[in-house]
Design an enzyme around this catalytic site. Structure first.
Site, PDB file in Angstrom:
ATOM      1  N   ILE A 308      55.021  13.714  46.214  1.00  0.00           N
ATOM      2  CA  ILE A 308      54.760  15.013  45.585  1.00  0.00           C
ATOM      3  C   ILE A 308      53.883  14.821  44.355  1.00  0.00           C
ATOM      4  CG2 ILE A 308      55.798  17.018  44.467  1.00  0.00           C
ATOM      5  CD1 ILE A 308      58.323  16.445  46.101  1.00  0.00           C
ATOM      6  N   GLU A 310      53.424  15.762  41.261  1.00  0.00           N
ATOM      7  CA  GLU A 310      54.084  16.602  40.256  1.00  0.00           C
ATOM      8  C   GLU A 310      53.113  17.147  39.217  1.00  0.00           C
ATOM      9  OE1 GLU A 310      57.075  13.426  41.543  1.00  0.00           O
ATOM     10  OE2 GLU A 310      54.961  13.482  40.982  1.00  0.00           O
ATOM     11  N   ASP A 352      29.488  48.948  40.218  1.00  0.00           N
ATOM     12  CA  ASP A 352      29.275  50.314  39.782  1.00  0.00           C
ATOM     13  C   ASP A 352      27.879  50.379  39.158  1.00  0.00           C
ATOM     14  OD1 ASP A 352      29.977  52.976  39.040  1.00  0.00           O
ATOM     15  OD2 ASP A 352      30.352  52.269  37.004  1.00  0.00           O
ATOM     16  N   ASP A 691      33.515  50.130  34.906  1.00  0.00           N
ATOM     17  CA  ASP A 691      33.881  50.393  33.511  1.00  0.00           C
ATOM     18  C   ASP A 691      34.748  51.628  33.342  1.00  0.00           C
ATOM     19  OD1 ASP A 691      31.966  52.226  34.214  1.00  0.00           O
ATOM     20  OD2 ASP A 691      30.813  52.085  32.354  1.00  0.00           O
ATOM     21  N   ASP A 695      37.110  53.326  38.459  1.00  0.00           N
ATOM     22  CA  ASP A 695      36.914  51.995  39.046  1.00  0.00           C
ATOM     23  C   ASP A 695      38.211  51.180  39.130  1.00  0.00           C
ATOM     24  OD1 ASP A 695      34.104  52.360  39.224  1.00  0.00           O
ATOM     25  OD2 ASP A 695      33.909  51.876  37.106  1.00  0.00           O
TER      26      ASP A 695
END
Length: 1013
Positions: A308, A310, A352, A691, A695
């Site tokens: 594993i 870690e 946009d 913005d 949106d």
């Protein structure tokens, strides 16, 4: 119908449907009943996740569960030990639990700082309202107490408190700023007339929407929707839905899949190691079958711990955090760490228009004045914002009268914010644009930014004081002001075709001349050409001859029947002199076009999604390079209505059957979200920029949502994954480059960590397979995985990006993190690491006769059958001259030579080989397939520093006695280090051969992929 679709019904029917009169409003009894039915005018509140649930969620990961299981098993096994062995045995589970606790704390902290998009939405409704109830006006009723049917009065500057159907205009015109909701840059003129039942948000001209702002005028309306039933409530529902559908990032999905695979492999190998040693359970050295079983169970646990990685979650988090710091320097603020990596595989940027590709600051970009009786001279106006930094390229043309009309027919203003060091508008964007034009056209501009904001406008207004305002109405499509001191003039601004109808003269080079048919044709042709770009064209005119209206020529305020009745305004606006026209638009950001070109080079599509009209959207798209000037855009430009009335199959085909950019106009918030959802379903990785409030759902739905930092609403920012500090589309391209570089570096350290772990697994597996004494104990493996490997893995995050990183196509979201070829490389390197660590362990016992400290040499048979040592008949080692660190006379118990006391040096050599090989492996990880001759070690100086740190840490545990005791190792001599390097160096040459094979393989795969694409 009047109650469910109020925009499509006459005002009297809407009032009747709500059982209310305009003058009396609702009664107290009605309000009580309606509040019980509809509840408060608030957005839904979502309960936060309790702390205990957040903590539990951190352990809902397969690798974490395996580690937790290993810790519990290690604790249980530790209690089977006695004395010093018990203390040693407790180190491993303690360290594992410490890792898990730290990971949980970090995870809970990140969750606790999760986005507050819904709270930001609620703040939009935090206002008061003027409400008529029981025939009495309440001027300050909290918006949360409104109910459907309330009669509300709103005026300029007010925030609309609910969705309201306009029933009466108190001024000749009412305009609202709905940009945050619809994406349109222009204010919307309101009316009381019904519109089509199927009208989209932009076409509901008789509705005021909650959270928007009244920019001009006063009106009365009836509340038709509150709380979650308002348009902004619908947006909240969409944000909630998008949050529920949120998926893990591509890397997160790959790491999860890898974790599941790794868990299965670990389980099988651990079980296999334990079972295949069952014959050794009864070896005399263990002291019984049960103790032998426990001994090999500990080896299986050690193998699991070795397998594993870690440190992987911590190193990934650290690498992403370092990436965010780099992005901050490039004006990209990352709110969610995993989104850094997502940028690297972005295939589509859905943007946009207003405020993202354009400045969201209406600007006069062209003006035209008559130059002869049959033509107009057009002049370019530079600058793209409300800052009066620019010029009118008009040579010696006289623009004085044009400036006067623009300054006087204007109730907006520009001021300089000294704290934010930028110019801001107060009032309507179009009028503010005309104010800025006046300053740009001035002969001189002052240096002081505060004075520069309005010096020329102030001078004109002082010269011609305003006496009366003839407000705009949609029938005559113009407005005018009566200005002057001794004698007044009427300054008129409006739609060119309407203003021209009321003109009798034209001003050419300061001279007043009769307006002819040729003049009109020239003016209308110029207007049509400017409108086709498209620009919003306004005509300017002046009335100097007040024949028939002599009272207005000297009017200085007070009662006037003509000026009190708006129906007289059109007759007053006659005998006009045409002065010229101004062309206004929300200009494209100058840096956007090269950024879009860079996207095309990088294989990224750009899709513009806007609420503006189709001609406006297409014109901007051609200007910024989404489409070329002559490009056929059939099948690539749609209005939201046209696109979404097609079948789902057709929509998906139109989106995915080509690699070209697209434009969607007249879209609603739900359209943006639906488009992003379709792109994700089609296998694309879309980034969405925006913005406005409109949106937010799409930002939440996208693989990565990108909000504007300056012009962006709080709602958009809270729903986003990344914020652009400079509102610059080009910053996205820089962020994509950084994201690709980070992903490449993450692959490097994942490759490094996993190959190291495979080496550890191979070492333990070979040890168990060959029946050798345990060479590496769990606490040593934990030290290597967490401490020794950590610095080089982190330093690999600083690898410089490849030179051609933005000339490659985006990687596919389903590209494998670990390909079959990479796995083959892992296995080859891992097997060598296993061979080297086990080999040096055996070498010390069997062949190491030049050590210098005269340890007794034994046969391989003795080492591989060490558990049966007490039965050996030919085993009689001489310990009298053994002088290595930690050596002792084992003559009384020669079998201890294969246990902790005797194998300390051999175990130290194994550990040191593992550490040195992993340092050399870090050099191999500088490039996936590039040779060290192509990318030398000094290409990443941080890696060299990290390697010295790791080796320094290894020296620390070797040569500090109390630390060496914890890790069951001893100091090494010079000869020992020579032996360590001899076993370690071949890993460089083996990987160089594998990299060469990889370059050949990758070249074939790239050619195949490009052919498919």
């Amino acid at each position: 119908m009047a109650a469910t679709t109020p925009w499509a019904s006459a005002t009297d029917k809407v009032l009747k449907a709500h059982k209310v009169s305009q003058d009396e409003g609702l009664s107290d009894d009605q309000v009580t009943a309606l509040r019980e039915k509809f509840g408060p005018n608030e957005l839904d509140k979502e309960e936060g996740t309790p702390l205990w649930q957040l903590v539990l969620d951190q352990f809902d990961d397969l690798l974490v569960k395996i580690l937790l299981g290993a810790a519990c098993l290690s604790f249980a096994l530790a209690f089977a030990e006695e004395g010093d062995d018990f203390a040693q045995a407790m180190v491993e589970p303690f360290v594992i639990l410490l890792i898990l606790i730290i990971n949980a704390i970090v995870g809970v902290w990140q969750e606790h700082n999760a986005e507050n998009a819904l709270e930001a939405l609620k703040n939009l409704q935090n206002c008061a309202a003027q409400v008529i109830r029981n025939g009495v006006l309440n001027p300050d009723l909290p918006a949360s107490e409104l109910v459907p049917g309330d009669i509300v009065r709103v005026r300029v500057g007010d925030k609309v408190p609910a969705d309201i159907r306009v029933v009466k205009l108190d001024t000749t015109s009412v305009r609202t700023d709905e940009g945050a909701l619809t994406g349109e840059s222009e204010t919307v003129l309101k009316t009381t007339e019904p519109v089509a039942k199927s009208a989209r948000i932009q076409d509901k001209k008789n509705m005021l929407f909650s959270g928007t702002t009244v920019s001009n005028g006063t009106c009365v309306g009836v509340v038709v929707a509150t709380g979650m039933k308002t348009e902004i409530g619908v947006i909240q529902s969409q944000v909630q839905q998008a949050a529920e559908e949120e998926e893990k990032t591509p890397l997160g999905q790959k790491i999860d899949a890898f974790g599941e695979l790794l868990a299965k492999v670990i389980a099988y190998i651990c079980l296999a190691v334990w079972v295949m040693n069952y014959k050794q359970f009864s070896d005399p050295v263990h002291g019984g079958f049960v103790k032998g079983m426990i001994y090999y169970l500990k080896i299986a646990v050690a193998l699991g711990v070795a397998a594993i990685p870690e440190g992987l979650p911590a190193v990934i988090t650290l690498c992403l955090a370092l990436g965010t710091r780099k992005m901050v320097k490039r004006n990209a603020i990352v709110r969610k760490l995993p989104s850094v990596e997502t940028l690297g595989c972005t295939t589509v940027i859905c943007s946009d228009k207003t405020g993202t590709l354009t400045t969201n600051q209406m600007t006069v970009v062209a003006c035209a004045v008559p130059s002869s009786t049959s033509s107009l001279d057009e002049f370019t106006v530079t600058g793209t914002s409300y800052a009066p930094d620019g010029d009118v390229e008009a040579d010696d043309a006289d623009l004085t009268k044009l400036q006067e009309v623009c300054a006087l027919c204007n109730q907006a203003s520009i001021h300089y914010d000294s704290e934010e060091k930028q110019y801001k508008r107060v009032g309507e964007p179009t009028k503010a644009a005309l104010r800025v034009f006046v300053e740009k056209a001035a002969d001189e501009q002052p240096d002081d930014p505060v004075e520069r904001a309005s010096k020329e406008n102030d001078a004109i207004e002082a010269k011609y004081p305003r006496q009366a305002v003839l407000e705009f109405d949609r029938d005559r499509k113009s407005m005018s002001v009566l200005c002057g001191k001794a004698k007044n003039k009427l300054y008129v601004k409006g739609a060119p075709e309407k203003v021209l109808e009321r003109c009798t003269h034209i001003r050419v080079a300061g001279s007043k001349q009769k307006l002819t048919a040729a003049n009109k044709t020239a003016i209308l042709d110029t207007v049509a050409e400017m409108a086709s770009r498209p620009l919003r064209v306004l005509a300017m005119a002046v009335r100097e001859d007040f024949t028939g209206d002599k009272d207005l020529e000297t009017y200085k305020g007070g009662a006037s029947k003509k000026l009190q009745d708006p129906s007289n305004f059109e007759s007053i606006e006659r005998n006009l002199i045409f002065e010229g026209v101004c062309g206004i638009k929300d200009p494209a950001r100058p840096e956007v076009k090269p950024a879009i070109e860079a996207c095309a080079t990088a294989g990224i599509r750009v899709i513009m999604i806007t609420g503006d009209t189709r001609p406006t959207a297409e014109a901007i798209a051609r200007e910024i390079g989404i489409f070329t000037e002559e490009e056929d855009i059939q099948g690539r430009s749609f209005t939201g209505h046209d696109f979404f009335r097609k079948s789902e199959k057709q929509r998906i085909k139109l989106l995915t059957s080509h690699k070209g950019s697209m434009v969607f106009s007249r879209t609603e918030p739900k359209d943006k979200q639906a488009l992003v959802k379709m792109l994700r379903a089609a296998g694309e990785v879309p980034a969405m920029t925006g913005d406005g409030v409109n949106d937010a759902p799409a930002l939440k739905q996208a693989s990565i949502g990108i909000a504007m930092g300056i012009a962006g609403t709080e709602v958009a920012k809270e729903a986003s994954d990344m914020i652009l500090a400079d509102d610059n589309f080009a910053t996205i391209v820089a962020a994509v480059e950084e994201g690709r570089s980070i992903y490449s570096n993450m692959k490097a350290f994942i490759r490094y960590l996993i190959s190291s772990n495979i080496g550890e697994v191979a070492s333990i597996f070979l040890t168990a397979l060959l029946g050798l004494p345990e060479g590496l104990v769990p606490v040593q493996l934990l030290w290597v995985n967490l401490v020794t490997d950590g610095p080089p893995a982190t330093a690999l995050g600083f690898n410089p990006p490849d030179a051609d990183i933005m000339r490659r196509p985006p990687r596919h979201a389903d590209d494998e993190l670990i390909t079959p070829w990479v796995m083959v490389r892992y296995m080859v390197i891992g097997l060598y690491v296993g061979f080297a660590t086990v080999g040096i362990f055996v070498y010390w016992y069997v062949f190491y006769d030049w050590s210098g400290y005269n340890q007794p040499l034994v046969s391989y048979t003795h080492v591989s059958n060490w558990g049966k040592c007490s039965t050996f008949t030919d085993y009689n080692p001489d310990f009298s001259s053994w002088s290595s660190p930690g050596a002792s006379d084992l003559s009384g118990d020669p079998c201890a030579y294969f246990t902790a006391k005797g194998k300390a040096t051999a175990s130290t050599l194994s550990l040191s080989v593992l550490v040195v090989i992993e340092m050399l492996n870090a050099l191999n990880a500088l490039s996936e397939d590039g040779s060290l001759l192509q990318m030398p070690p000094w290409a990443n100086p941080w890696l060299l520093v990290a390697m010295f740190v790791s080796i320094g840490l290894h020296f620390l545990i070797l040569y500090v006695p109390w630390m060496a005791a914890i890790f069951q190792i001893v100091p090494l001599t010079y000869n020992d280090w020579v032996l360590v390097m001899a076993f370690s160096m071949p890993v460089i040459f083996i990987d160089e051969v594998l990299k060469f094979c990889g370059r050949v393989y990758q070249a074939k795969e790239l050619a195949k992929r490009l052919k498919e694409d």
